[in-house]
Design an enzyme around this catalytic site. Structure first.
Site, PDB file in Angstrom:
ATOM      1  N   GLY A 154       0.808  -1.217   0.000  1.00  0.00           N
ATOM      2  CA  GLY A 154       0.000   0.000   0.000  1.00  0.00           C
ATOM      3  C   GLY A 154       0.839   1.262   0.000  1.00  0.00           C
ATOM      4  CG  LEU A 169      13.309  -8.103   2.892  1.00  0.00           C
ATOM      5  CD1 LEU A 169      12.653  -7.684   4.207  1.00  0.00           C
ATOM      6  CD2 LEU A 169      14.211  -6.980   2.362  1.00  0.00           C
ATOM      7  N   GLY A 211       8.014  -6.017   4.698  1.00  0.00           N
ATOM      8  CA  GLY A 211       7.826  -6.780   5.924  1.00  0.00           C
ATOM      9  C   GLY A 211       6.352  -7.036   6.149  1.00  0.00           C
ATOM     10  CB  SER A 230       4.742   0.912  13.170  1.00  0.00           C
ATOM     11  OG  SER A 230       3.372   0.923  13.551  1.00  0.00           O
ATOM     12  CE1 TYR A 250       4.179  -4.070  11.475  1.00  0.00           C
ATOM     13  CE2 TYR A 250       2.835  -2.798  12.997  1.00  0.00           C
ATOM     14  CZ  TYR A 250       3.509  -2.897  11.803  1.00  0.00           C
ATOM     15  OH  TYR A 250       3.514  -1.834  10.925  1.00  0.00           O
ATOM     16  CE  LYS A 308       7.105  -1.903  11.241  1.00  0.00           C
ATOM     17  NZ  LYS A 308       7.703  -1.975   9.896  1.00  0.00           N
TER      18      LYS A 308
HETATM   19  P1  NAI Z   1       1.801  -3.811   2.951  1.00  0.00           P
HETATM   20  O1  NAI Z   1       1.545  -5.098   3.683  1.00  0.00           O
HETATM   21  O2  NAI Z   1       0.764  -3.315   2.023  1.00  0.00           O
HETATM   22  O3  NAI Z   1       3.172  -3.931   2.144  1.00  0.00           O
HETATM   23  C1  NAI Z   1       4.301  -4.620   2.630  1.00  0.00           C
HETATM   24  C2  NAI Z   1       5.022  -5.190   1.418  1.00  0.00           C
HETATM   25  O4  NAI Z   1       6.188  -5.887   1.895  1.00  0.00           O
HETATM   26  C3  NAI Z   1       4.185  -6.214   0.624  1.00  0.00           C
HETATM   27  O5  NAI Z   1       4.113  -5.839  -0.720  1.00  0.00           O
HETATM   28  C4  NAI Z   1       4.916  -7.519   0.819  1.00  0.00           C
HETATM   29  O6  NAI Z   1       4.879  -8.375  -0.326  1.00  0.00           O
HETATM   30  C5  NAI Z   1       6.335  -7.055   1.118  1.00  0.00           C
HETATM   31  N1  NAI Z   1       7.081  -8.028   1.911  1.00  0.00           N
HETATM   32  C6  NAI Z   1       6.686  -8.611   3.071  1.00  0.00           C
HETATM   33  N2  NAI Z   1       7.630  -9.467   3.498  1.00  0.00           N
HETATM   34  C7  NAI Z   1       8.627  -9.423   2.576  1.00  0.00           C
HETATM   35  C8  NAI Z   1       9.867 -10.093   2.482  1.00  0.00           C
HETATM   36  N3  NAI Z   1      10.254 -10.977   3.390  1.00  0.00           N
HETATM   37  N4  NAI Z   1      10.656  -9.834   1.416  1.00  0.00           N
HETATM   38  C9  NAI Z   1      10.246  -8.934   0.472  1.00  0.00           C
HETATM   39  N5  NAI Z   1       9.074  -8.273   0.507  1.00  0.00           N
HETATM   40  C10 NAI Z   1       8.292  -8.510   1.574  1.00  0.00           C
HETATM   41  O7  NAI Z   1       2.141  -2.739   4.055  1.00  0.00           O
HETATM   42  P2  NAI Z   1       2.087  -1.156   3.948  1.00  0.00           P
HETATM   43  O8  NAI Z   1       0.833  -0.698   4.572  1.00  0.00           O
HETATM   44  O9  NAI Z   1       2.430  -0.729   2.584  1.00  0.00           O
HETATM   45  O10 NAI Z   1       3.268  -0.742   4.941  1.00  0.00           O
HETATM   46  C11 NAI Z   1       4.589  -0.563   4.474  1.00  0.00           C
HETATM   47  C12 NAI Z   1       5.526  -0.477   5.665  1.00  0.00           C
HETATM   48  O11 NAI Z   1       5.129   0.606   6.481  1.00  0.00           O
HETATM   49  C13 NAI Z   1       5.511  -1.718   6.562  1.00  0.00           C
HETATM   50  O12 NAI Z   1       6.815  -1.936   7.044  1.00  0.00           O
HETATM   51  C14 NAI Z   1       4.580  -1.322   7.681  1.00  0.00           C
HETATM   52  O13 NAI Z   1       4.893  -2.030   8.869  1.00  0.00           O
HETATM   53  C15 NAI Z   1       4.873   0.155   7.802  1.00  0.00           C
HETATM   54  N6  NAI Z   1       3.749   0.890   8.358  1.00  0.00           N
HETATM   55  C16 NAI Z   1       2.602   1.053   7.631  1.00  0.00           C
HETATM   56  C17 NAI Z   1       1.542   1.769   8.148  1.00  0.00           C
HETATM   57  C18 NAI Z   1       0.293   2.021   7.360  1.00  0.00           C
HETATM   58  O14 NAI Z   1      -0.593   2.687   7.898  1.00  0.00           O
HETATM   59  N7  NAI Z   1       0.160   1.562   6.116  1.00  0.00           N
HETATM   60  C19 NAI Z   1       1.600   2.332   9.503  1.00  0.00           C
HETATM   61  C20 NAI Z   1       2.862   2.096  10.188  1.00  0.00           C
HETATM   62  C21 NAI Z   1       3.887   1.414   9.611  1.00  0.00           C
HETATM   63  C1  15L Z   2       0.497  -0.089  11.254  1.00  0.00           C
HETATM   64  O1  15L Z   2       1.639  -0.172  11.661  1.00  0.00           O
HETATM   65  C2  15L Z   2      -0.046  -1.005  10.220  1.00  0.00           C
HETATM   66  O2  15L Z   2       0.945  -1.386   9.283  1.00  0.00           O
HETATM   67  C3  15L Z   2      -1.232  -0.440   9.464  1.00  0.00           C
HETATM   68  O3  15L Z   2      -1.862  -1.470   8.758  1.00  0.00           O
HETATM   69  C4  15L Z   2      -2.224   0.275  10.370  1.00  0.00           C
HETATM   70  O4  15L Z   2      -2.913  -0.655  11.106  1.00  0.00           O
HETATM   71  C5  15L Z   2      -1.508   1.278  11.243  1.00  0.00           C
HETATM   72  O5  15L Z   2      -0.351   0.777  11.886  1.00  0.00           O
HETATM   73  C6  15L Z   2      -2.398   1.915  12.326  1.00  0.00           C
HETATM   74  O6  15L Z   2      -2.003   1.945  13.480  1.00  0.00           O
HETATM   75  O7  15L Z   2      -3.463   2.401  11.959  1.00  0.00           O
END
Ligand code: NAI
Ligand code: 15L
Length: 271
Positions: free
Chosen positions: A23, A58, A79, A117, A145, A149
């Site tokens: 995302g 990774l 991740g 996060s 999770y 972080k």
């Molecule tokens: P997401 O789940 O949509 O994307 C994560 C991507 O990482 C996926 O495309 C997945 O295929 C890839 N991935 C997972 N494990 C992998 C591995 N071992 N090797 C290679 N690729 C791998 O998550 P999103 O929402 O895009 O979040 C991105 C980052 O930001 C994450 O680290 C998440 O923890 C962090 N984050 C996101 C928040 C949000 O509100 N979307 C809030 C806080 C932190």
């Molecule tokens: C995160 O760290 C998650 O990746 C995301 O999916 C949301 O749940 C976000 O925090 C949140 O706290 O809203």
């Protein structure tokens, strides 16, 4: 045609984006080229219409080393992005982030922007007096999770001190196209502000490890955005409040003892 949003600081043009299929990765694939970056994409999931993206885990050291060669900075998103069983978090988020830093060190990369996060400090309680929460609160993970972080932030500090790789850890709130819940009226990071924050983090003149909160200029925000302004020049321009009427009509206000209101990490404290 790509909208011009800014320019990279000299010497910070080619950026490795891990987690590019996800995302936030999808938002950044849309915005970062507007700041003048050339992106190298890495994800274990294939990315439609991106034939040059590296599709690898990774854990694949060879693929990671090849993807890292010649880049100026890394934006590390890859991740598991929600709570999961500890062995899965261990492999993808803890070992995966270690492997990322090792590859960066071996390739001589000097800047990492790490997607931490709010859940690294998710058990932090909302101050009763209405004060905002500083970025210097102690780690209080709300899940495995969030614990991973915390590890990622400490790993970043180790690689900064020992190997001179500077990192900005972004304690992102909720980065989605729109806020989806009443809590997200406080925690939302708009896609456009996410681009601003990551651009500022790639180019900031700094050394060492620094954590900042990654949210928009939300009327209902209760996290300190000044360190991001001061350190990075990150100036958020969006405010989740424009979605308040709709969300409150659907769900009503949160009670003060609801974990979604009481804790920074919201419902993650209840899993
Ligand atoms: P997401 O789940 O949509 O994307 C994560 C991507 O990482 C996926 O495309 C997945 O295929 C890839 N991935 C997972 N494990 C992998 C591995 N071992 N090797 C290679 N690729 C791998 O998550 P999103 O929402 O895009 O979040 C991105 C980052 O930001 C994450 O680290 C998440 O923890 C962090 N984050 C996101 C928040 C949000 O509100 N979307 C809030 C806080 C932190
Ligand atoms: C995160 O760290 C998650 O990746 C995301 O999916 C949301 O749940 C976000 O925090 C949140 O706290 O809203």
């Amino acid at each position: 045609m790509t909208e011009v949003l800014g320019t990279p600081r000299a010497g910070a043009r080619t950026v490795l984006l891990t987690g590019a299929a996800g995302g936030v990765g999808t938002f950044l694939r849309a915005s970062l080229p507007g700041y003048g970056y050339e992106l190298r994409l890495f994800d274990k999931a294939p990315i439609p219409d991106e034939p040059e993206a590296v599709t690898a885990d990774l854990a694949d050291a060879e693929a990671l080393a090849a993807a890292m060669a010649g880049v100026d900075a890394v934006v590390h998103l890859a991740g598991i992005s929600l709570e999961a069983p500890f062995p899965d978090i261990l492999t993808a988020n803890i070992e995966g982030t270690y492997r990322l830093y090792e590859a960066a060190r071996a390739a001589g990369v000097r800047r990492v922007v790490y997607a931490s996060s709010n859940h690294a400090v998710g058990y932090t309680e909302r101050p009763a007096d209405g004060a905002i929460v500083g970025v210097d609160v102690p780690h209080r993970p709300d899940t495995y999770y969030g614990l991973a972080k915390c590890f990622g932030e400490d790993l970043a500090a180790l690689y900064a001190d020992k190997h001179g790789i500077s990192t900005v850890s972004l304690r992102i709130g909720s980065c989605f196209a729109e806020p989806r819940t009443v809590r997200m009226l406080s925690t939302w990071l708009s896609p456009a502000d996410c681009g601003r924050l990551v651009h500022a983090s790639i180019g900031a003149e700094l050394s060492g490890h620094h954590a900042v909160f990654g949210i928009s200029a939300n009327t209902r925000g209760w996290w300190d955005l000044e360190p991001g302004r001061r350190l990075l020049g990150y100036e958020p321009l969006d405010d989740a409040e424009v979605y308040a009427e709709k969300l409150l009509a659907e769900h009503g206000e949160l009670a003060s003892d609801d974990p979604e209101s009481r804790y920074l990490g919201g419902a993650f404290t209840t899993f």
